[in-house]
Design a protein around this motif. Structure first.
Motif, mmCIF file in Angstrom:
data_model
loop_
_atom_site.group_PDB
_atom_site.id
_atom_site.type_symbol
_atom_site.label_atom_id
_atom_site.label_comp_id
_atom_site.label_asym_id
_atom_site.label_seq_id
_atom_site.Cartn_x
_atom_site.Cartn_y
_atom_site.Cartn_z
ATOM 1 N N CYS A 20 -5.298 2.924 -5.467
ATOM 2 C CA CYS A 20 -4.138 2.377 -4.746
ATOM 3 C C CYS A 20 -4.425 0.974 -4.215
ATOM 4 O O CYS A 20 -3.576 0.085 -4.295
ATOM 5 C CB CYS A 20 -3.742 3.310 -3.610
ATOM 6 S SG CYS A 20 -2.969 4.816 -4.216
ATOM 7 N N THR A 21 -5.626 0.767 -3.672
ATOM 8 C CA THR A 21 -5.983 -0.559 -3.178
ATOM 9 C C THR A 21 -5.890 -1.589 -4.294
ATOM 10 O O THR A 21 -5.356 -2.698 -4.130
ATOM 11 C CB THR A 21 -7.427 -0.548 -2.634
ATOM 12 O OG1 THR A 21 -7.583 0.593 -1.805
ATOM 13 C CG2 THR A 21 -7.732 -1.798 -1.853
ATOM 14 N N GLN A 24 -2.243 -2.285 -5.240
ATOM 15 C CA GLN A 24 -1.617 -3.115 -4.209
ATOM 16 C C GLN A 24 -2.032 -4.572 -4.344
ATOM 17 O O GLN A 24 -1.223 -5.481 -4.229
ATOM 18 C CB GLN A 24 -2.004 -2.592 -2.815
ATOM 19 C CG GLN A 24 -1.236 -1.352 -2.437
ATOM 20 C CD GLN A 24 -1.864 -0.621 -1.266
ATOM 21 O OE1 GLN A 24 -3.065 -0.708 -1.029
ATOM 22 N NE2 GLN A 24 -1.047 0.107 -0.539
ATOM 23 N N ASP A 28 0.598 -7.538 -4.916
ATOM 24 C CA ASP A 28 0.744 -8.603 -3.931
ATOM 25 C C ASP A 28 0.469 -9.970 -4.541
ATOM 26 O O ASP A 28 1.173 -10.938 -4.269
ATOM 27 C CB ASP A 28 -0.181 -8.344 -2.733
ATOM 28 C CG ASP A 28 0.288 -7.124 -1.939
ATOM 29 O OD1 ASP A 28 1.467 -6.741 -2.105
ATOM 30 O OD2 ASP A 28 -0.519 -6.543 -1.193
ATOM 31 N N GLU A 35 6.707 0.539 -5.852
ATOM 32 C CA GLU A 35 6.355 1.801 -5.212
ATOM 33 C C GLU A 35 5.272 2.459 -6.065
ATOM 34 O O GLU A 35 5.194 2.225 -7.272
ATOM 35 C CB GLU A 35 7.581 2.733 -5.117
ATOM 36 C CG GLU A 35 8.133 3.124 -6.475
ATOM 37 C CD GLU A 35 9.370 4.031 -6.411
ATOM 38 O OE1 GLU A 35 9.728 4.475 -5.317
ATOM 39 O OE2 GLU A 35 9.956 4.270 -7.477
ATOM 40 N N CYS A 55 -0.092 7.832 2.267
ATOM 41 C CA CYS A 55 1.345 7.697 2.527
ATOM 42 C C CYS A 55 1.618 7.292 3.971
ATOM 43 O O CYS A 55 2.531 6.505 4.234
ATOM 44 C CB CYS A 55 2.081 9.004 2.236
ATOM 45 S SG CYS A 55 2.201 9.379 0.494
ATOM 46 N N GLY A 57 -0.290 5.534 5.801
ATOM 47 C CA GLY A 57 -0.766 4.173 6.024
ATOM 48 C C GLY A 57 0.093 3.115 5.339
ATOM 49 O O GLY A 57 0.203 1.998 5.821
ATOM 50 N N TYR A 58 0.698 3.457 4.205
ATOM 51 C CA TYR A 58 1.419 2.446 3.419
ATOM 52 C C TYR A 58 2.782 2.981 3.014
ATOM 53 O O TYR A 58 2.878 4.016 2.360
ATOM 54 C CB TYR A 58 0.640 2.074 2.155
ATOM 55 C CG TYR A 58 -0.768 1.619 2.431
ATOM 56 C CD1 TYR A 58 -1.037 0.287 2.715
ATOM 57 C CD2 TYR A 58 -1.816 2.532 2.404
ATOM 58 C CE1 TYR A 58 -2.329 -0.128 2.982
ATOM 59 C CE2 TYR A 58 -3.108 2.127 2.662
ATOM 60 C CZ TYR A 58 -3.359 0.793 2.949
ATOM 61 O OH TYR A 58 -4.637 0.397 3.210
ATOM 62 N N SER A 59 3.841 2.240 3.352
ATOM 63 C CA SER A 59 5.191 2.776 3.127
ATOM 64 C C SER A 59 5.561 2.819 1.645
ATOM 65 O O SER A 59 6.427 3.580 1.247
ATOM 66 C CB SER A 59 6.207 1.926 3.881
ATOM 67 O OG SER A 59 6.162 0.603 3.389
ATOM 68 N N HIS A 60 4.920 1.989 0.802
ATOM 69 C CA HIS A 60 5.331 2.014 -0.606
ATOM 70 C C HIS A 60 4.513 3.001 -1.437
ATOM 71 O O HIS A 60 4.635 3.032 -2.648
ATOM 72 C CB HIS A 60 5.295 0.615 -1.217
ATOM 73 C CG HIS A 60 4.104 -0.171 -0.782
ATOM 74 N ND1 HIS A 60 4.210 -1.328 -0.059
ATOM 75 C CD2 HIS A 60 2.808 0.088 -0.912
ATOM 76 C CE1 HIS A 60 3.010 -1.774 0.231
ATOM 77 N NE2 HIS A 60 2.130 -0.931 -0.281
#
Ligand code: UDP
Ligand code: MG
Length: 313
Positions: A20-21, A24, A28, A35, A55, A57-60
């Motif tokens: 996920c990191t 992201q 970015d 999402e 989830c 920690g991160y809204s998307h």
């Protein structure tokens, strides 16, 4: 929303935060709105706890958890239903697929107009030759039968127009044949992009050698359903009629022979048994065809056409 990333996973607790990191970071850097949909296919390790933390920690980042393990196809299907992005990317959770490929894949969909783009693991990092050689064979057969010029049907990394994933249903073990499903649904522009493949960093593979046997059985049924699913009589009726007619001719020949020569021994002739078998086989095939027609007539999606455009209606 530009991109939905759909990730089916089964017992991949160690990989998820890193994956996920990384996604992201790529999103970015490129300024995409996105999402990440993590579909937990009934994991028995801590995967869901990890997803809950991500989830919150991160809204998307979004999570879906199955009650039990249904298989990769079911997980993908559920992710497709939830996806809202204009481009939908699928990738495996085990860090074998690189998120760095996302911008390139998206570009092919958005700018080059592909309906779907499949990754091609040109250089593979799977543990054994036992996996790579059958896989080459499997891809060659699928390519020939489906007439879709892809090298790597089963690559987890793929990109789709939203419309494509909303129009197909991935069930059973059909995740290996999504390009074929897309083609049957009428999406013609199917492309390929060489993607980086990496060794599995954590955990173990979830598929063994049975994949190849199941894979070919699935290919046979998908090709059959695609061609004759809505008109089974065209297949069974043809062969049933042919078999029955040849049986009938043989029977006529035997009757005439017996009429001409009363000494003619019927039951020790191959033709006699052939006639019997062909008549029986013919009527069986015919019956299978009728049964198939009845099922097709009652199936919920018998008129489930995909309308591309409309004018004045
Ligand atoms: N997977 C899944 N459900 C299953 C089996 C696998 O969601 O029943 C996921 C798995 O967690 C991974 C992806 O499907 O994200 C591909 O599986 P794997 O890496 O084991 O396959 P391989 O790379 O060995 O072909
Ligand atoms: Mg893998």
């Amino acid at each position: 929303m530009n991109i939905s990333v759909v990730i089916p996973l089964f017992n991949e607790e160690e990989s998820l935060p890193e994956l996920c990191t990384w996604i992201q970071k790529v999103m970015d850097e490129n300024g995409f709105s996105y999402e990440i949909i993590l579909v937990d296919d009934g994991s028995t390790d801590q995967s869901w706890t990890v997803i809950e933390q991500l989830c919150s920690g991160y809204s998307h980042i979004k999570g879906i958890k199955f009650q039990r393990n249904y298989g990769k196809s079911a997980a993908l299907n559920e992710g497709f239903r939830a996806a809202e992005g204009e481009v939908v990317i699928t990738m495996d959770a085990d860090l074998q697929d690189s998120p760095d490929e996302i911008p390139g894949l998206r570009k092919m969909i958005v700018e080059d107009g592909y309906d779907m783009v499949s990754g091609w693991k040109k250089k593979r990092y799977d543990s054994t030759l036992a996996k790579n050689i059958p896989s080459k064979f499997f891809n060659a057969v699928t390519r020939r039968m489906s007439k879709i010029p892809l090298h790597d049907f089963n690559c987890g990394l793929k990109a789709y127009k939203k419309r494509v994933v909303k129009s197909i249903e991935v069930y059973g073990e059909m995740h290996r044949y999504i390009p074929v499903l897309a083609k049957w649904a009428g999406f013609k522009k199917i492309g390929e992009k060489v993607v980086e493949h990496r060794p599995r960093k954590y955990g173990v593979t979830k598929f063994g050698w049975e994949r190849f046997i199941n894979g070919f059985l699935d290919l046979a049924s998908i090709m059959f359903v695609g061609r004759f699913g809505k008109k089974p009589m065209h297949f069974f009726g043809l062969w049933g009629t042919l078999s029955f007619l040849v049986g009938l001719l043989l029977t006529a020949y035997l009757i005439v022979s017996k009429a001409i020569d009363p000494e003619y021994a019927l039951t020790n002739r191959p033709a006699f048994f052939m006639a019997l078998i062909l008549l029986l086989l013919g009527s069986q095939l015919f019956l299978a065809g009728f049964t198939g027609e009845l099922i097709a007539r009652n199936s919920a999606d018998r008129n489930n056409y995909l309308v591309e455009k409309k004018l004045g209606v």
